[in-house]
Enzyme design. Structure first.
Site: not given
Length: 813
Positions: A527-529, A532-533, A549, A642
């Site tokens: 799904l995404g990166r 943090s992971g 995650k 963030d």
């Protein structure tokens, strides 16, 4: 068989009869709403009272304690007979012989048992025909022509009712405490600069604490240019004021009984009455963080969140009066002059603690040791505050008032104590010694043994009544359980109930690595990166779709991981991505979150798909709510560090959910600032605080939020660098703000239309867009002290949203 049926029927009839006796309404034929001249109301006759024609308000003698009576107006249908107005709040009268009389010369007088005048309305020179209690709760005196010559609305106590005009000559003043109706210390009034304020006006000090004392009127969304001082609460639940303080209850609409009350804990609250239960619900409150109220814990006292506000005494101090926090704390030692005997004193550090005001000196840019010496050399100095906002700032204090503990305070208090007082070098408050029960006392005056016997008789009566109610409750519970069993004995538990139980039992738990590997089909769909992971889509055994995650933060120890995950698992807000669980194995650390179907904001805002204005405003408001919860309401106070469009996910209704507020971002109260020095965040959204090596506070999130809402308005990335003439580089954000400020300064009428995303084709709210731009610019101010707090942003955006709704309704009409 017939005998059993008759017995059952008799029991049913008896039960219905008992319930009727308990709950049937009393006859209202003898109720009256006016008092003629020459008549009086007696304290000894419980039925001697006035009731408004719609039975909403009652006026008469209100008993407190054993023998204290106040002439009052209260809500008839509220469970605890909530008082709306009181004539003699500081001089209760006796339960025998006291009366309120309307004399033929127009005098409206309250007399005690000895005939002395306790209170009177100033109407002796005006002929008065009658006193009347109106349906809006206003007690009025009318002359023969029906003109009002005096009204209780002109003399409010602690409560403002709908349509009661609030002007420069009026104040709402709190009571002293629950059960103690004497005049308290917290005031709501128009100040001399025409702005509505909350002030603590105690026996020792007077101190303004709302609106935010760090901002001027305009910084708080108010104006002091209007010389008119008038405000009013209407039937819809809207409060409108000439200083631009406008708010409404969360249940705004007609048909609800409301009151605006200056409570004894120093907070101004708007309440709504539930007629069915007789209970009040808070629909708005001025102060979100109760420890911001000055004087709450008295002299030397410190307000602490645990998470509810509680009062604590500093080391070496104890409560001055164990029954009343208004009197604060007193030292358990004799003070000595430190300048004459510096070797006999010591300083105890109290992290995140400050006492607002009463600074005997302010010294910017000095070292901690120099600040300590300034306090040692001053006999009157009881403590000093040392703040790390860039250079060290030193504030020496001669008095210790308005104490509070907050993780957002960038410094510590150093308390001066004799060496003989045994303490740790660093103190962490927990507020467990006493709670903020401000003056819960009982008023007793006058009679002796006879009133005591009456009290005991009442207690015996209540014992029987409670016993009877318990029996009735047990019978009702038996009927309920029997009915539930009968309804579901064949069909079993309904699917909806079973599913709800299943979700609750799996709310937050530990997963094995193999479970998550199977759920994600061996981590197949990414799904995404981020830093943090990597995040993968998965489906759990109970068919919940989740986001898993895989963490890459190898430096995190098992103890820290478990401690922080257990805290994050308790964080629950509709605008924060919910964590369902985790995996903690020697080689695997994973987090399991709810799956949010519409992915992240950046994929909608910066792509070919145009995000509508309503959705953009919803994102701005929801994101602010989520951050306000993290900053101001969480037990552990989380700083995200963030905030950016990639970390704002959108659900099926485009409601925002903030993600990635997780590990190593908890601003714990006992954590050293150096541990937050490792730079986090994304270029373009990071506050300058990081580069300036300032202590990291919630204001870094406010800065990032400001960039995001400006991007929502403009529809483009503002974090990119652009090349200006002469090859000079600056961010798109800097250039955007320059353009906006220039247009605002020259008062261009269409400045909002010029800067809003052109893809919207003019379909947006100018009011909302203007407010978002103003907030965005203030949020990204390089001076973080000028940035607003997230809870103030939420409040203003909510008011803005309501204003647009009303505007649209008026336009439709």
């Amino acid at each position: 068989m017939r005998s059993q049926t008759l017995t059952s029927s008799s029991s049913t009839i008896f039960l219905v009869f008992v319930i009727y006796l308990c709950f049937c309404p009393s006859s209202s034929g003898n109720l009256k709403n006016f008092l003629q001249t020459g008549s009086s109301l007696s304290v000894e006759d419980d039925k001697d009272m006035l009731t408004s024609s719609d039975n909403t308000f009652t006026c008469g003698f209100y008993g407190v304690g054993e023998n204290a009576y106040y002439f009052s107006i209260w809500f008839t249908n509220s469970k605890d007979k909530t008082v709306a107005w009181m004539a003699n709040r500081d001089k209760p009268v006796n339960g025998k012989g006291s009366k309120l009389s309307l004399h033929r010369d127009g005098a409206f007088v309250l007399t005690d048992v000895d005939g002395s005048i306790t209170w009177e309305a100033n109407t002796r020179t005006t002929y008065v025909e009658r006193a009347e209690l109106l349906d809006n709760g206003n007690l009025v005196l009318k002359n023969s022509s029906g003109k009002v010559v005096w009204q209780s609305f002109d003399f409010p106590t602690d409560t403002l009712l709908p349509h009661q005009r609030f002007t420069k000559s009026k104040k709402l003043i709190s009571i002293l405490g629950r059960g103690n109706y004497g005049t308290g210390y917290f005031n709501f009034f128009f100040d001399t600069d025409n702005v509505l304020r909350l002030v603590y006006d105690g026996p020792d000090i007077s101190s303004v604490y709302w609106p935010n004392v760090d901002f001027d009127a305009f910084g708080n969304g108010r104006t002091n240019f209007n010389s008119t001082r008038i405000a009013m609460l209407d039937d819809m639940g809207w409060f409108l004021s000439s200083d631009w303080l406008n708010f409404n209850g969360s249940d705004s609409g007609f048909g609800i009984r409301r009151r605006l009350t200056m409570d004894y804990d120093g907070n101004l609250r708007l309440y709504s009455l539930n007629i069915a239960s007789g209970l009040w619900t808070i629909r708005w409150e001025a102060v979100r963080q109760l420890c911001s109220v000055h004087g709450l814990c008295g002299r030397n006292g410190i307000c602490v969140y645990t998470p509810e506000p509680k009062c604590s005494c500093p080391p070496g101090y104890e409560m001055a009066d164990p029954s009343n926090w208004n009197k604060g704390c007193k030292p358990r030692f004799s003070r000595i002059c430190s300048s004459k005997s510096p070797q006999q004193v010591k300083f105890v550090k109290m992290r995140y603690v400050d006492f607002y005001g009463f600074d005997s000196s302010y010294s910017p840019g000095i070292t901690l040791e120099s600040c300590k010496m300034k306090c040692l050399e001053d006999c009157q100095c009881n403590a000093f505050s040392y703040r790390l906002t860039g250079d060290g700032n030193c504030f020496t204090k001669v008095e210790l008032f308005n104490g509070y503990e907050s993780p957002n305070f960038p410094g510590a208090l150093y308390l001066k104590l004799p060496l003989s007082i045994e303490t740790s070098e660093v103190i962490v408050l927990n507020g467990t010694n006493h709670t903020c029960k401000l003056g819960e006392t009982t008023v007793t005056i006058g009679l002796g043994s006879s009133s005591t016997l009456e009290t005991r008789a009442r207690r015996v009566t209540w014992v029987y009544l409670y016993s009877f109610a318990s029996v009735i409750g047990a019978i009702e519970m038996l009927f309920f359980v029997s009915g539930w069993w009968f309804l579901f004995r064949k069909s079993g538990i309904p699917a909806m109930v079973e599913e709800g139980y299943r979700v609750l039992s799996n709310h937050f738990r530990k997963f094995s690595y193999m479970e998550l590997k199977k759920a994600t089909k061996n981590f197949q769909e990414e799904l995404g990166r981020g830093a943090s992971g990597v995040v993968f889509k998965g489906v759990l055994a109970d068919e919940r779709v989740v986001a898993v995650k895989k963490l890459g933060d190898a430096h995190l120890t098992e103890e820290v991981f478990w401690a922080e995950v257990s805290i994050i698992g308790k964080i629950n807000h509709m605008n924060l991505v919910r964590m369902w669980g985790f995996c903690l194995e020697p080689k695997h650390r994973l987090l399991v979150y709810e799956y949010v179907e519409n992915r992240s904001l950046d994929k909608h805002l910066f792509s070919g798909n145009v995000l509508g204005w309503n959705e953009r405003f919803k994102v701005a408001l929801g994101t602010a709510k989520g951050l306000a919860y993290l900053h101001h309401e969480c037990l552990e106070w989380v700083i995200h560090c963030d905030v950016k469009p990639e970390n704002i996910l959108l659900d099926g209704e485009f409601e925002p959910k903030i993600s990635d507020f997780g590990l190593a971002k908890l601003s714990e109260r006992d954590r050293n600032n150096s541990e937050m020095s490792r730079i986090r965040g994304t270029k373009g959204y990071m506050a300058p605080d990081w580069a300036l090596n300032l202590p990291i506070t919630a204001k870094v999130d406010v800065y990032s939020y400001g960039v995001v809402i400006l991007e929502l308005v403009k529809g483009i990335r503002l974090s990119h660098w652009v090349v200006e003439d002469g090859d000079e580089q600056e961010t798109e954000l800097t250039r955007f703000i320059k353009v906006v400020k220039r247009k605002m300064q020259v008062e261009e009428m269409a400045w909002v239309e010029d800067i809003v995303d052109k893809r919207l084709n003019g379909h947006f709210s100018r009011i909302q867009a203007e407010k978002m731009v103003e907030f965005g610019i203030s949020c990204v101010d390089e001076n973080r002290s000028k940035r607003p707090t997230m809870d103030s942003i939420v409040q203003t955006l909510l008011e803005c949203e309501d204003a647009v709704k009303i505007h649209n309704q008026i336009r439709e009409w």
